[in-house]
Design a protein around this motif. Structure first.
Motif, PDB file in Angstrom:
ATOM      1  N   VAL A 215     -34.248   8.058 -19.104  1.00 34.60           N
ATOM      2  CA  VAL A 215     -35.399   6.723 -18.662  1.00 34.60           C
ATOM      3  C   VAL A 215     -36.443   7.389 -17.683  1.00 34.60           C
ATOM      4  N   ASP A 216     -35.893   8.234 -16.743  1.00 34.70           N
ATOM      5  CA  ASP A 216     -37.045   8.420 -15.831  1.00 34.70           C
ATOM      6  C   ASP A 216     -38.064   9.513 -16.497  1.00 34.70           C
ATOM      7  N   ALA A 217     -37.812  10.295 -17.484  1.00 35.05           N
ATOM      8  CA  ALA A 217     -38.478  11.325 -18.169  1.00 35.05           C
ATOM      9  C   ALA A 217     -39.444  10.346 -18.791  1.00 35.05           C
ATOM     10  N   GLY A 218     -39.435   9.230 -19.045  1.00 34.75           N
ATOM     11  CA  GLY A 218     -40.441   8.203 -19.823  1.00 34.75           C
ATOM     12  C   GLY A 218     -41.518   8.258 -18.774  1.00 34.75           C
ATOM     13  N   ALA A 219     -41.530   8.653 -17.547  1.00 32.73           N
ATOM     14  CA  ALA A 219     -42.645   8.370 -16.838  1.00 32.73           C
ATOM     15  C   ALA A 219     -43.777   9.076 -17.109  1.00 32.73           C
ATOM     16  N   ASN A 220     -43.135  10.456 -17.904  1.00 32.39           N
ATOM     17  CA  ASN A 220     -44.108  11.476 -18.290  1.00 32.39           C
ATOM     18  C   ASN A 220     -45.131  11.072 -19.421  1.00 32.39           C
ATOM     19  N   ASP A 221     -44.749   9.897 -20.059  1.00 30.96           N
ATOM     20  CA  ASP A 221     -45.463   9.259 -21.341  1.00 30.96           C
ATOM     21  C   ASP A 221     -46.351   8.233 -20.852  1.00 30.96           C
ATOM     22  N   VAL A 222     -46.262   7.874 -19.557  1.00 30.80           N
ATOM     23  CA  VAL A 222     -47.059   6.820 -19.079  1.00 30.80           C
ATOM     24  C   VAL A 222     -48.635   7.282 -18.665  1.00 30.80           C
ATOM     25  N   PRO A 223     -49.657   6.751 -19.479  1.00 28.80           N
ATOM     26  CA  PRO A 223     -51.004   7.254 -19.259  1.00 28.80           C
ATOM     27  C   PRO A 223     -51.383   7.331 -17.649  1.00 28.80           C
ATOM     28  N   GLU A 292     -48.729   1.011 -12.886  1.00 30.80           N
ATOM     29  CA  GLU A 292     -47.806   0.624 -11.999  1.00 30.80           C
ATOM     30  C   GLU A 292     -46.932  -0.405 -12.734  1.00 30.80           C
ATOM     31  N   GLN A 293     -47.301  -1.200 -13.604  1.00 31.41           N
ATOM     32  CA  GLN A 293     -46.349  -2.042 -14.600  1.00 31.41           C
ATOM     33  C   GLN A 293     -45.353  -1.222 -15.328  1.00 31.41           C
ATOM     34  N   ALA A 294     -45.963  -0.172 -15.977  1.00 32.19           N
ATOM     35  CA  ALA A 294     -44.945   0.631 -16.778  1.00 32.19           C
ATOM     36  C   ALA A 294     -43.988   1.503 -15.804  1.00 32.19           C
ATOM     37  N   MET A 295     -44.439   1.703 -14.693  1.00 28.68           N
ATOM     38  CA  MET A 295     -43.334   2.785 -13.628  1.00 28.68           C
ATOM     39  C   MET A 295     -42.533   1.668 -13.103  1.00 28.68           C
ATOM     40  N   ASP A 296     -42.888   0.174 -12.910  1.00 23.45           N
ATOM     41  CA  ASP A 296     -42.026  -0.661 -12.318  1.00 23.45           C
ATOM     42  C   ASP A 296     -40.607  -1.039 -13.526  1.00 23.45           C
ATOM     43  N   VAL A 297     -41.304  -1.042 -14.730  1.00 21.95           N
ATOM     44  CA  VAL A 297     -40.262  -1.159 -15.846  1.00 21.95           C
ATOM     45  C   VAL A 297     -39.453  -0.105 -15.821  1.00 21.95           C
ATOM     46  N   ILE A 298     -39.887   1.247 -15.681  1.00 22.93           N
ATOM     47  CA  ILE A 298     -38.840   2.268 -15.575  1.00 22.93           C
ATOM     48  C   ILE A 298     -37.876   2.231 -14.317  1.00 22.93           C
ATOM     49  N   ALA A 300     -36.975  -0.445 -12.853  1.00 22.59           N
ATOM     50  CA  ALA A 300     -35.962  -1.600 -13.134  1.00 22.59           C
ATOM     51  C   ALA A 300     -34.853  -1.199 -13.968  1.00 22.59           C
ATOM     52  N   GLN A 301     -35.344  -0.468 -14.825  1.00 22.42           N
ATOM     53  CA  GLN A 301     -34.198  -0.103 -15.917  1.00 22.42           C
ATOM     54  C   GLN A 301     -33.339   1.063 -15.333  1.00 22.42           C
ATOM     55  N   ILE A 302     -33.794   1.829 -14.466  1.00 26.62           N
ATOM     56  CA  ILE A 302     -32.923   2.603 -13.795  1.00 26.62           C
ATOM     57  C   ILE A 302     -31.895   2.136 -12.786  1.00 26.62           C
ATOM     58  N   THR A 303     -32.569   0.976 -12.104  1.00 28.37           N
ATOM     59  CA  THR A 303     -31.677  -0.037 -11.267  1.00 28.37           C
ATOM     60  C   THR A 303     -30.572  -0.599 -12.053  1.00 28.37           C
ATOM     61  N   GLY A 385     -20.399   2.538 -27.318  1.00 34.80           N
ATOM     62  CA  GLY A 385     -22.037   2.824 -27.593  1.00 34.80           C
ATOM     63  C   GLY A 385     -22.318   3.442 -26.120  1.00 34.80           C
ATOM     64  N   THR A 386     -23.560   3.808 -25.977  1.00 39.22           N
ATOM     65  CA  THR A 386     -24.030   4.709 -24.663  1.00 39.22           C
ATOM     66  C   THR A 386     -24.095   3.505 -23.652  1.00 39.22           C
ATOM     67  N   PRO A 387     -24.488   4.159 -22.550  1.00 39.77           N
ATOM     68  CA  PRO A 387     -24.853   3.384 -21.351  1.00 39.77           C
ATOM     69  C   PRO A 387     -26.245   2.435 -21.536  1.00 39.77           C
ATOM     70  N   LEU A 388     -26.957   3.124 -22.361  1.00 38.11           N
ATOM     71  CA  LEU A 388     -28.470   2.525 -22.726  1.00 38.11           C
ATOM     72  C   LEU A 388     -28.200   1.401 -23.541  1.00 38.11           C
ATOM     73  N   GLU A 389     -27.136   1.696 -24.639  1.00 34.62           N
ATOM     74  CA  GLU A 389     -26.887   0.768 -25.679  1.00 34.62           C
ATOM     75  C   GLU A 389     -26.215  -0.789 -24.992  1.00 34.62           C
ATOM     76  N   ARG A 390     -25.345  -0.233 -24.182  1.00 36.43           N
ATOM     77  CA  ARG A 390     -24.548  -1.249 -23.448  1.00 36.43           C
ATOM     78  C   ARG A 390     -25.583  -2.296 -22.545  1.00 36.43           C
ATOM     79  N   LEU A 391     -26.640  -1.568 -22.121  1.00 29.28           N
ATOM     80  CA  LEU A 391     -27.463  -2.376 -21.122  1.00 29.28           C
ATOM     81  C   LEU A 391     -28.033  -3.306 -22.044  1.00 29.28           C
ATOM     82  N   THR A 392     -28.183  -3.330 -23.197  1.00 28.50           N
ATOM     83  CA  THR A 392     -28.953  -4.517 -23.847  1.00 28.50           C
ATOM     84  C   THR A 392     -28.017  -5.114 -24.899  1.00 28.50           C
TER      85      THR A 392
END
Length: 400
Positions: A215-223, A292-298, A300-303, A385-392
């Motif tokens: 999830v944290d690596a997704g920050a690299n894809d945020v413009p 900022e919105q994209a970073m807030d989503v990331i 929140a998902q980590i939390t 499932g994985t932790p991410l799959e269980r999250l949803t």
């Protein structure tokens, strides 16, 4: 004033088991006000023996340790140690107790005129107790408290003395399970979830670490928002007196160029400060808002992943507690059994991790029962499932 040692023992028990001051006072048999006075005013008078015995029973500590703490608090002892007492001192106490037992007597009964039985009041009717039985029961109780016959004889198992004691205990109890009926000390199980999972080699910790990293690596894809030129800066700012200017624009502010600025830390710090101040005076750009919105989503998902991990660990603690309770219930113990399984605190002292870990090599029937319960209780890694799959997904039970 330093906290009395007796109160420190009670506080350690409360912290480990989450028991309120009112509840522990009720279990001991004193008022909450009395316990509060011990804490704030110290212990000036030795508590009643019944209260000390109840304290030892409730907090799961040997009576002598509780008594020593109270004696130290009241000034009857000038030194106190948490370590074991010297061999000779303990031996003297044991000899004293066994000698005292030789003087105990049983009063024979006599039949009354009505045909019932009563204790014969004639002192000559008293007879010595069965001292051999007394010694055997004392040995059985001590062996049961430490976990079994071999645990008691581990110091020198091949000696002739050990063999005589072993034969005596074997004649009293068929095995270590049968020996437990002689136990006098409470059974206290105090474990942390994380050391248990580590002991099992469980993969759930790594799975959550991988999920959070992904999830944290997704920050690299945020413009990144486009960099804006520094400024506008006020031409009257005294911090810019030595800098090179460009023409004043129509808005009345001076736009500074990078010409003449150096890599000096003071220049870099000043430019950073001026840029942040200028940014605070304007509305964020659409690019900055989206970033900022994209970073807030990331974030929140980590939390959410961290909170889910805590919930799964807490649910596992409940299941394991029930499993250990079931295992220990088969022994029909006559002493209190306290089972506490919690998450490891973030701040802990050296050695606490090992102290709240399962025994790597169970040494007695109680530890083997706990080990079996741990081995048979599904861990969070068996959840689908994985932790991410269980999250949803809706919560599910571990796979048995």
């Amino acid at each position: 004033m330093a906290t009395p040692r007796l109160v420190e023992m009670i506080d350690r028990y409360r912290a480990a088991h989450g028991v309120s001051e009112s509840e522990v006072a009720r279990r001991i048999g004193v008022s909450r006000e009395n316990l509060r006075k011990w804490r704030t005013n110290g212990i000036s008078r030795l508590p009643d023996r019944a209260n000390l015995a109840a304290t030892a029973r409730v907090i799961g500590r040997p009576y002598r340790e509780v008594l020593s703490g109270a004696l130290f608090d009241t000034g009857y002892l000038t030194t106190s140690s948490d370590g074991p007492r010297p061999y000779g001192e303990v031996l003297d106490d044991a000899i004293g107790v066994l000698t005292e037992a030789t003087r105990l007597t049983n009063q024979l009964a006599r039949r009354t005129a009505e045909g019932s039985w009563e204790a014969d009041p004639d002192p000559r009717a008293s007879v010595p107790i069965d001292w051999g039985e007394f010694v055997t029961l004392a040995l059985a109780g001590a062996a049961a408290n430490v976990g079994g016959v071999e645990a008691a004889l581990v110091g020198r198992p091949g000696s002739w003395e050990a063999e005589m004691v072993r034969q005596t205990l074997n004649s009293t109890a068929a095995d270590d399970t049968d020996l437990l009926r002689h136990r006098t000390e409470p059974v206290v199980v105090d474990l942390w979830v994380e050391p248990i999972l580590d002991h099992l080699g469980d993969s759930v910790e790594d799975a959550y670490a991988d999920a959070i990293s992904a999830v944290d690596a997704g920050a690299n894809d945020v413009p990144q928002p486009a960099d804006l030129p520094p400024g506008p800066f006020s031409p009257d700012d005294p911090r810019l007196t030595d800098k090179e200017w460009v023409d004043v624009t129509d808005d009345g502010y001076l736009h500074i160029t990078y010409r003449g600025w150096t890599d000096d830390p003071d220049d870099i710090a000043l430019l950073t400060t001026l840029t942040e101040e200028a940014r605070d005076d304007r509305d964020p750009t659409p690019g900055e808002i989206a970033y900022e919105q994209a970073m807030d989503v990331i974030s929140a998902q980590i939390t959410a992943l961290e909170e889910q991990q805590q919930r799964e660990y807490a649910a596992y603690a409940v299941q394991l507690t029930q499993a250990i309770e079931t295992r220990l219930a088969q022994f029909e113990l006559s002493v209190p059994v306290t089972i506490t399984i919690t998450l490891a605190p973030e701040a802990r002292e050296a050695g606490e991790w090992d102290a709240h870990s399962p025994q790597p090599f169970p040494r007695n029937v109680i530890e083997r029962a706990i080990d079996s319960a741990i081995s048979e209780t599904p861990t969070p890694s068996t959840l689908p499932g994985t932790p991410l799959e269980r999250l949803t997904s809706p919560p599910q039970a571990p796979n048995a």
